[in-house]
Write a protein that holds these residues in place. Structure first.
Motif, PDB file in Angstrom:
ATOM      1  N   GLY A  65      -3.732   8.374   2.038  1.00 54.91           N
ATOM      2  CA  GLY A  65      -3.328   7.086   1.853  1.00 54.91           C
ATOM      3  C   GLY A  65      -2.822   6.664   3.422  1.00 54.91           C
ATOM      4  O   GLY A  65      -3.014   7.335   4.140  1.00 54.91           O
ATOM      5  N   SER A  66      -2.395   5.283   3.302  1.00 56.05           N
ATOM      6  CA  SER A  66      -2.323   4.613   4.549  1.00 56.05           C
ATOM      7  C   SER A  66      -1.254   5.109   5.484  1.00 56.05           C
ATOM      8  O   SER A  66      -0.940   5.013   6.535  1.00 56.05           O
ATOM      9  CB  SER A  66      -2.039   3.107   4.299  1.00 56.05           C
ATOM     10  N   ILE A 119      -2.665   9.255  -1.547  1.00 62.36           N
ATOM     11  CA  ILE A 119      -2.739   8.090  -2.085  1.00 62.36           C
ATOM     12  C   ILE A 119      -1.697   7.675  -3.361  1.00 62.36           C
ATOM     13  O   ILE A 119      -1.872   8.498  -4.187  1.00 62.36           O
ATOM     14  CB  ILE A 119      -4.107   7.390  -2.440  1.00 62.36           C
ATOM     15  N   VAL A 120      -0.797   6.789  -3.540  1.00 67.06           N
ATOM     16  CA  VAL A 120       0.038   6.751  -4.393  1.00 67.06           C
ATOM     17  C   VAL A 120      -0.851   6.174  -5.520  1.00 67.06           C
ATOM     18  O   VAL A 120      -1.426   5.032  -5.488  1.00 67.06           O
ATOM     19  CB  VAL A 120       1.192   5.498  -3.890  1.00 67.06           C
ATOM     20  N   LEU A 179      -5.716   3.128 -14.454  1.00 68.92           N
ATOM     21  CA  LEU A 179      -5.262   4.194 -13.374  1.00 68.92           C
ATOM     22  C   LEU A 179      -5.386   3.084 -12.058  1.00 68.92           C
ATOM     23  O   LEU A 179      -6.195   2.226 -11.970  1.00 68.92           O
ATOM     24  CB  LEU A 179      -6.186   5.168 -13.096  1.00 68.92           C
ATOM     25  N   LEU A 180      -4.085   2.970 -11.463  1.00 74.24           N
ATOM     26  CA  LEU A 180      -4.020   2.157 -10.154  1.00 74.24           C
ATOM     27  C   LEU A 180      -3.605   2.921  -8.968  1.00 74.24           C
ATOM     28  O   LEU A 180      -2.764   3.902  -9.041  1.00 74.24           O
ATOM     29  CB  LEU A 180      -2.665   1.305 -10.298  1.00 74.24           C
ATOM     30  N   LEU A 181      -4.335   2.864  -7.916  1.00 75.93           N
ATOM     31  CA  LEU A 181      -4.178   3.518  -6.558  1.00 75.93           C
ATOM     32  C   LEU A 181      -3.678   2.409  -5.658  1.00 75.93           C
ATOM     33  O   LEU A 181      -4.419   1.206  -5.447  1.00 75.93           O
ATOM     34  CB  LEU A 181      -5.439   4.123  -5.929  1.00 75.93           C
ATOM     35  N   ALA A 182      -2.736   2.533  -4.687  1.00 75.73           N
ATOM     36  CA  ALA A 182      -2.297   1.765  -3.815  1.00 75.73           C
ATOM     37  C   ALA A 182      -3.188   1.525  -2.496  1.00 75.73           C
ATOM     38  O   ALA A 182      -3.015   0.583  -2.070  1.00 75.73           O
ATOM     39  CB  ALA A 182      -0.887   2.342  -3.245  1.00 75.73           C
ATOM     40  N   ASP A 183      -3.919   2.395  -2.404  1.00 73.99           N
ATOM     41  CA  ASP A 183      -5.188   2.401  -1.362  1.00 73.99           C
ATOM     42  C   ASP A 183      -6.361   2.727  -1.888  1.00 73.99           C
ATOM     43  O   ASP A 183      -6.592   3.311  -2.913  1.00 73.99           O
ATOM     44  CB  ASP A 183      -4.846   3.354  -0.137  1.00 73.99           C
ATOM     45  N   ALA A 184      -7.432   2.232  -1.262  1.00 69.19           N
ATOM     46  CA  ALA A 184      -8.852   2.585  -1.668  1.00 69.19           C
ATOM     47  C   ALA A 184      -9.275   3.816  -1.296  1.00 69.19           C
ATOM     48  O   ALA A 184      -9.263   4.467  -0.246  1.00 69.19           O
ATOM     49  CB  ALA A 184      -9.991   1.450  -1.078  1.00 69.19           C
ATOM     50  N   PRO A 185      -9.472   4.854  -2.495  1.00 65.25           N
ATOM     51  CA  PRO A 185     -10.041   5.914  -2.148  1.00 65.25           C
ATOM     52  C   PRO A 185     -11.669   6.030  -1.684  1.00 65.25           C
ATOM     53  O   PRO A 185     -12.087   5.164  -1.796  1.00 65.25           O
ATOM     54  CB  PRO A 185      -9.909   6.603  -3.496  1.00 65.25           C
ATOM     55  N   GLU A 186     -11.889   7.212  -1.090  1.00 62.10           N
ATOM     56  CA  GLU A 186     -13.356   7.219  -0.397  1.00 62.10           C
ATOM     57  C   GLU A 186     -14.109   7.697  -1.617  1.00 62.10           C
ATOM     58  O   GLU A 186     -15.174   7.170  -2.048  1.00 62.10           O
ATOM     59  CB  GLU A 186     -13.467   8.468   0.481  1.00 62.10           C
ATOM     60  N   ARG A 187     -13.438   8.602  -2.575  1.00 59.51           N
ATOM     61  CA  ARG A 187     -14.281   8.896  -3.907  1.00 59.51           C
ATOM     62  C   ARG A 187     -13.199   9.273  -4.911  1.00 59.51           C
ATOM     63  O   ARG A 187     -12.065   9.948  -4.624  1.00 59.51           O
ATOM     64  CB  ARG A 187     -15.234  10.233  -3.558  1.00 59.51           C
ATOM     65  N   LEU A 188     -13.403   9.063  -6.077  1.00 56.40           N
ATOM     66  CA  LEU A 188     -12.510   9.260  -7.346  1.00 56.40           C
ATOM     67  C   LEU A 188     -13.279  10.037  -8.352  1.00 56.40           C
ATOM     68  O   LEU A 188     -14.066   9.527  -8.803  1.00 56.40           O
ATOM     69  CB  LEU A 188     -11.889   7.962  -7.853  1.00 56.40           C
ATOM     70  N   ASN A 219       0.967  -1.113   0.277  1.00 61.91           N
ATOM     71  CA  ASN A 219      -0.065  -0.053  -0.074  1.00 61.91           C
ATOM     72  C   ASN A 219       0.840   1.180   0.172  1.00 61.91           C
ATOM     73  O   ASN A 219       2.223   1.264  -0.071  1.00 61.91           O
ATOM     74  CB  ASN A 219      -1.078   0.056   1.203  1.00 61.91           C
ATOM     75  N   SER A 220       0.125   2.406   0.241  1.00 58.99           N
ATOM     76  CA  SER A 220       1.110   3.704  -0.077  1.00 58.99           C
ATOM     77  C   SER A 220       2.021   3.645   1.024  1.00 58.99           C
ATOM     78  O   SER A 220       3.339   4.150   0.928  1.00 58.99           O
ATOM     79  CB  SER A 220      -0.065   4.771   0.130  1.00 58.99           C
ATOM     80  N   LEU A 221       1.577   3.259   2.343  1.00 56.84           N
ATOM     81  CA  LEU A 221       2.694   3.145   3.557  1.00 56.84           C
ATOM     82  C   LEU A 221       3.636   2.458   3.068  1.00 56.84           C
ATOM     83  O   LEU A 221       4.973   2.891   3.562  1.00 56.84           O
ATOM     84  CB  LEU A 221       1.977   2.930   4.707  1.00 56.84           C
TER      85      LEU A 221
END
Length: 800
Positions: free
Chosen positions: A611-612, A617-618, A565-574, A355-357
């Motif tokens: 992010g975590s 978020i990465v 598009l890839l995100l290392a953590d789940a966002p609340e909204r995109l 994850n981002s962390l």
């Protein structure tokens, strides 16, 4: 006396446990060359609950899977670090067992245990403070820790799994606290210290504490007595109970202390590591960053283990070197530690979930997410093949050097720790204790420069254990020495001093090594590009909109095929260009496909949620595109090149336009290898000879000759040791050139570029202990930094 090098993964368990994923990662680590793992809950989300029944069932099956793979298994004794809190549960349930210290506070305070006047006339009070850790000086606190952790493993693990566990790892127990660093200093403390001192020395402790802060005729002797008393208390209070429990149940007690790097750093944090190492079954150190350090602390570890233990010793190695670490760094760092005689290498660290962390947490995550991960088994094999002569000479050293721990403790004052770098003890102030430390470390460096093999021993251990044998040698524990040298500043009794010579430079030992001949050198102008990478990346750069919302804009210069598009953590909204894509996110990397119709010339991406690690978020774009900068390139810090951007995404292009520079070609963020080829005439080459590939920019290169794998090469000459013979004649050479992982993950905006030590703070841009002392408050700059990538530097590079 050959010793096996044992490589373990410091396996950072930072996600919800999944048996299939755990087993898959174990199998991957075995294939990568690891002998075992240390299972380390770190930022663990508590799913299932730490040490709960479901946790133990999953852990048991994981241990048994490791057993079936022929891998050793260690357990880390904590959820997080430092050891002793049971993930925070112990101090919450038993606040009387929290770590405590006396803080030196200006003025008279109502909660002062004692007050006194400093040499400058200031009035100072010693006031009790409590932290979040364990009171290591209190055996009752340790007993509770063992009951909640070690005994829980004994009761709840499958018996076969419990039997397979080889060791339990303890991390950074320390005297006092590293949570705070008051300007006037602090004293390690525990409620029972005054009573124990009275029983041991027949005098009250509190009325004499001022001698630690104020110089007088009595100060030196009291400071030494107090520091050695604290060391004995942490041995009795923590190390001895832990080792006794482990050995009673067939486990080894391993781990490391904080502050090993030099004697002055050890003084406030543990007293002397030499006193503590015998109370481990497998003593260890922490050696982070990218490059080798001074030899003192690995050599002290080896010495104590040879003198009072089995001769085996462990290191938590190579974390925090940054994503720019390459195979050459890996081999050199671990090779330096192996040359100092160390035997067990827990490689810091490999994250279970990326994850981002994890991407920012003392990187790299080795070998996960390394651009050169395919080369990792070859790097491990090359490290294992290193000449073992230096390690053998250091193990069998006949010279003993006495370290001045007592001399430094006599002079040390509590405020000194607050002036040094708490990460590695660097920048120690030029006090009497600091100057003694510097003098000793300088003299030790002269021995290293002369190639001298030696062991170390602190004054107390030498006085306690040294004796002259009939053959004239001096024996300490299990080791015998023909010469013992000590500086005049060392505090030794008359009998011990009679066994030593004056510290100087003994007859130097010349170390030689034999290199295989380089058969031929290939220039770097002849490589042609076979094909550009099929997938490129672009790391998105966010700025804050408001609390918990982040925005970035990316530019597309021409119509592209679909982009991921890839995100290392789940966002609340995109939101992309105002369209909500949150419901489309899928998979572990929270992927969404951006079709060509969704992409405009200028695209706004807004992410709600952090992010975590508290940073944005990465997020990356992946696809068949190039990333072109509009501002050109210039020389950057620490071997990087820099550009101000902005970037624009354009079509993938073709190989015919390749000039040797992959950054200029638009592959600065790429994590995939490029494939090069050339035709060349070679003489007869025997297996094991070396072929120099020319000057390349990247992290590693995989060479094939006529379609058959021939070996790996990396920096330091880019030499490939051929794994097969080659007949004379024309041959097609194919090269997979891997980029630096720094280009993939950064921190691209850190003002020092690809620095030798990278903590989470370098991604945040906030000045911290991993920065130089003169670092600005904000360590981020507008420019982007990259490692060169290709067969030569770009023609447009401004070298003025």
């Amino acid at each position: 006396m050959e010793t096996k090098l044992n490589l373990l993964s410091f396996w950072s368990i930072n996600g919800e446990l999944d048996e299939t994923r755990l087993a898959r990662q174990l199998e991957s680590m075995r294939a990568d060359g690891f002998d075992g793992v240390c299972f380390h809950p770190r930022f663990y989300p508590n799913r299932p609950a730490y040490l709960g029944d479901a946790y133990m069932r999953l852990l048991s099956r994981t241990i048994l899977r490791a057993r079936d793979l022929g891998m050793t298994f260690w357990l880390y004794d904590e959820n997080g670090w430092p050891s002793g809190t049971v993930g925070g549960e112990l101090p919450a349930r038993f606040p009387e067992y929290r770590t405590c210290w006396l803080e030196a506070v200006d003025g008279e305070t109502s909660d002062a245990l004692v007050s006194f006047t400093m040499g400058d006339g200031a009035r100072v009070s010693l006031s009790m403070r409590h932290g979040h850790g364990l009171d290591y000086l209190n055996p009752a606190a340790t007993a509770q820790f063992i009951a909640m952790t070690h005994e829980r493993y004994r009761e709840a693990l499958d018996p076969a799994a419990f039997e397979h566990v080889e060791a339990i790892f303890t991390d950074e127990p320390v005297l006092g606290s590293c949570e705070v660093s008051p300007a006037r200093g602090l004293l390690p403390w525990s409620a029972e210290l005054p009573r124990l001192w009275q029983e041991h020395y027949g005098e009250p402790l509190l009325p004499r504490l001022h001698l630690l802060f104020v110089d007088s005729d009595e100060s030196g002797e009291f400071r030494l007595r107090f520091r050695e008393f604290l060391t004995d208390r942490i041995i009795d209070g923590f190390f001895t109970p832990c080792k006794s429990w482990c050995e009673a149940h067939g486990w080894r007690f391993t781990g490391h202390i904080k502050g090993e790097e030099h004697p002055a750093f050890q003084t406030p944090l543990i007293g002397s590591c030499h006193q503590v190492y015998p109370h481990f079954s497998l003593p260890g150190i922490d050696s982070l960053e990218r490059y080798p350090h001074a030899n003192f602390f690995p050599r002290q570890l080896l010495s104590a283990s040879c003198q009072f233990g089995t001769g085996e010793c462990m290191v938590e190695a190579a974390g925090g070197g940054g994503w720019g670490v390459n195979p050459e760094h890996f081999i050199d760092h671990l090779g330096w530690l192996a040359d100092n005689g160390l035997t067990h290498f827990a490689l810091h660290m490999q994250h279970y979930a990326l994850n981002s962390l994890a991407l920012h947490d003392w990187p790299p995550s080795t070998p996960n997410m390394l651009a050169w991960r395919e080369a990792f088994p070859a790097a491990v094999a090359a490290w294992r093949r290193r000449d073992g002569g230096p390690a053998l000479r250091n193990r069998l050293a006949e010279l003993l050097v006495i370290s001045p721990h007592r001399a430094i403790a006599t002079a040390y004052q509590p405020w000194e720790l607050s002036r040094c770098n708490i990460h590695d003890g660097d920048e120690w102030p030029a006090t009497e204790a600091g100057c003694l430390n510097t003098a000793f470390m300088t003299e030790l460096a002269a021995l290293d420069a002369a190639g001298t093999a030696y062991h170390l021993c602190d004054e107390r251990s030498f006085e306690t254990h040294a004796r002259r044998l009939p053959n004239g040698t001096v024996r300490v524990g299990a080791c015998s020495y023909r010469q013992v040298i000590a500086g005049s500043y060392c505090r030794l009794g008359e009998n011990a001093r009679a066994l030593t010579d004056t510290l100087g430079s003994p007859r130097p030992v010349t170390l030689t090594s034999v290199e295989s001949a380089v058969v031929t050198r290939l220039d770097n102008e002849g490589w042609l590009l076979d094909a550009l990478p099929s997938v490129n990346r672009y790391l998105l750069d966010f700025s804050a909109v408001d609390e918990g919302r982040w925005r970035t804009v990316f530019h597309v210069a021409e119509r592209l095929s679909a982009v991921d598009l890839l995100l290392a953590d789940a966002p609340e909204r995109l939101l992309l260009n105002g369209v909500d894509l949150t419901a489309e996110l899928d998979g572990e990397w929270h992927r969404v496909v951006l079709s060509p119709e969704r992409l405009e010339t200028e695209n706004e991406l807004v992410v709600s949620g952090t992010g975590s690690d508290g940073l944005p978020i990465v997020a990356v774009l992946e696809g068949a595109f190039r990333v072109i900068t509009d501002s050109g390139w210039a020389v950057g810090p620490n071997g990087t090149v820099r550009t101000e951007g902005p970037f624009r995404l354009t079509g993938a292009g073709d190989a015919s336009s390749f000039t040797g520079d992959l950054l200029g070609a638009g592959y600065g963020f790429c994590g995939m290898p490029v494939r090069l080829y050339r035709e060349v005439e070679l003489p007869v080459l025997e297996r094991g000879t070396r072929l120099s590939l020319g000057e390349l920019d990247g992290s590693a290169a995989k060479l094939s000759i006529d379609g058959v794998h021939a070996g790996w090469g990396w920096g330091g000459g880019w030499q490939v040791e051929l794994c097969m013979p080659i007949a004379a004649g024309m041959h097609r050479l194919e090269l997979a050139l891997y980029p630096s992982t720094y280009n993939v993950h950064g921190p691209h905006h850190y003002y020092l570029g690809d620095a030798a030590v990278i903590s989470p703070g370098q991604f945040a841009g906030e000045r911290n202990f991993a920065d130089p002392p003169d670092a600005p408050a904000c360590t981020h700059v507008s420019a982007w930094h990259f490692r060169p990538f290709g067969t030569r530097l770009p023609d447009l590079l401004d070298l003025s």
